[in-house]
Write an enzyme that holds these catalytic residues in place. Structure first.
Site, PDB file in Angstrom:
ATOM      1  CB  CYS A 187      36.645  37.924  44.243  1.00 47.19           C
ATOM      2  SG  CYS A 187      36.570  37.421  45.967  1.00 47.19           S
ATOM      3  CG  LEU A 188      39.171  32.116  44.245  1.00 46.60           C
ATOM      4  CD1 LEU A 188      40.025  31.217  45.125  1.00 46.60           C
ATOM      5  CD2 LEU A 188      39.043  31.530  42.847  1.00 46.60           C
ATOM      6  CG  HIS A 205      38.420  39.082  50.973  1.00 46.15           C
ATOM      7  ND1 HIS A 205      37.082  38.870  50.711  1.00 46.15           N
ATOM      8  CD2 HIS A 205      39.065  38.819  49.808  1.00 46.15           C
ATOM      9  CE1 HIS A 205      36.942  38.497  49.441  1.00 46.15           C
ATOM     10  NE2 HIS A 205      38.130  38.466  48.872  1.00 46.15           N
ATOM     11  CG  HIS A 241      41.143  41.161  46.089  1.00 45.57           C
ATOM     12  ND1 HIS A 241      40.346  41.313  44.982  1.00 45.57           N
ATOM     13  CD2 HIS A 241      40.626  40.097  46.773  1.00 45.57           C
ATOM     14  CE1 HIS A 241      39.384  40.390  45.005  1.00 45.57           C
ATOM     15  NE2 HIS A 241      39.536  39.630  46.077  1.00 45.57           N
ATOM     16  CD  GLU A 242      43.040  37.685  48.574  1.00 43.94           C
ATOM     17  OE1 GLU A 242      42.163  37.314  49.384  1.00 43.94           O
ATOM     18  OE2 GLU A 242      42.907  37.554  47.344  1.00 43.94           O
ATOM     19  N   GLY A 263      45.098  34.537  45.578  1.00 45.58           N
ATOM     20  CA  GLY A 263      45.009  34.971  46.964  1.00 45.58           C
ATOM     21  C   GLY A 263      43.735  34.431  47.584  1.00 45.58           C
ATOM     22  CD  GLN A 265      38.185  34.846  49.344  1.00 46.78           C
ATOM     23  OE1 GLN A 265      39.373  35.039  49.533  1.00 46.78           O
ATOM     24  NE2 GLN A 265      37.662  34.775  48.129  1.00 46.78           N
TER      25      GLN A 265
HETATM   26 ZN   LIG Z   1      38.533  38.009  46.928  1.00 44.98          ZN
END
Ligand SMILES: [Zn+2]
Length: 171
Positions: free
Chosen positions: A97-98, A143, A139-140, A46, A51
């Protein structure tokens, strides 16, 4: 399509709430494609617009990404996603998480949710998701409110991860 630069903690954009996408254009569609390509390049499941440095309510999700970042059969592009229902039942999942590279932790999430969103053509949909997909979506969508998974942890655990990230950044 192109792979975009990833913004990582503690960049301010990650803690800034996003604005709604008012008009979906060809540029929006290109961004969503680029977000997917960026996500696959980094073997993520995701990715949210902050991000890649954009404070806009857009996410991409693929809960069937292969081990080497191959696309699954149903990648999702969501504009202005919003959780409209959530189960009281919760589940724990080990999340990463990236934007917080190399770290992960167990996070408590709703086991099932309903998400309202617009697709890349502006059409409205409602998606029911449970388990892994529900976790990724929560999660997304977090963000987009400037919330990271570490914000759901105890202060002690959160600080441990932040210290590790700072150490990593110095190396
Ligand atoms: Zn993330």
């Amino acid at each position: 399509m192109s792979v975009l630069k990833l913004y990582t903690y503690p960049d301010k954009i990650l803690s800034t709430p996003c604005e709604e996408v008012k008009k979906i254009t060809a540029e929006t569609r290109k961004l969503l494609d680029d977000m997917l390509e960026t996500m696959y390049a980094d073997k993520g499941v995701g990715l949210a617009a902050p991000q890649i440095g954009l404070s806009l309510k857009m996410i991409v999700v693929d809960d069937k990404v292969g081990e080497n970042g191959e696309a699954g059969p149903h990648p999702m592009k969501m504009v202005n996603p919003e959780i409209i229902e959530k189960s009281s039942e919760t589940i724990f999942f080990n999340e990463g998480c990236l934007s917080l590279p190399g770290q992960c932790a167990e996070v408590e999430r709703h086991a099932a949710i309903k998400v309202k969103y617009q697709d890349e053509n502006g059409k409205e949909h409602i998606l029911e998701a449970s388990d892994y997909l529900a976790v990724i979506l929560q999660h997304e969508i977090d963000h987009l409110s400037g919330i990271l998974y570490i914000d759901h942890l105890s202060r002690l655990k959160r600080n441990m991860i932040i210290k590790k990230l700072q150490k990593q950044a110095q190396e």
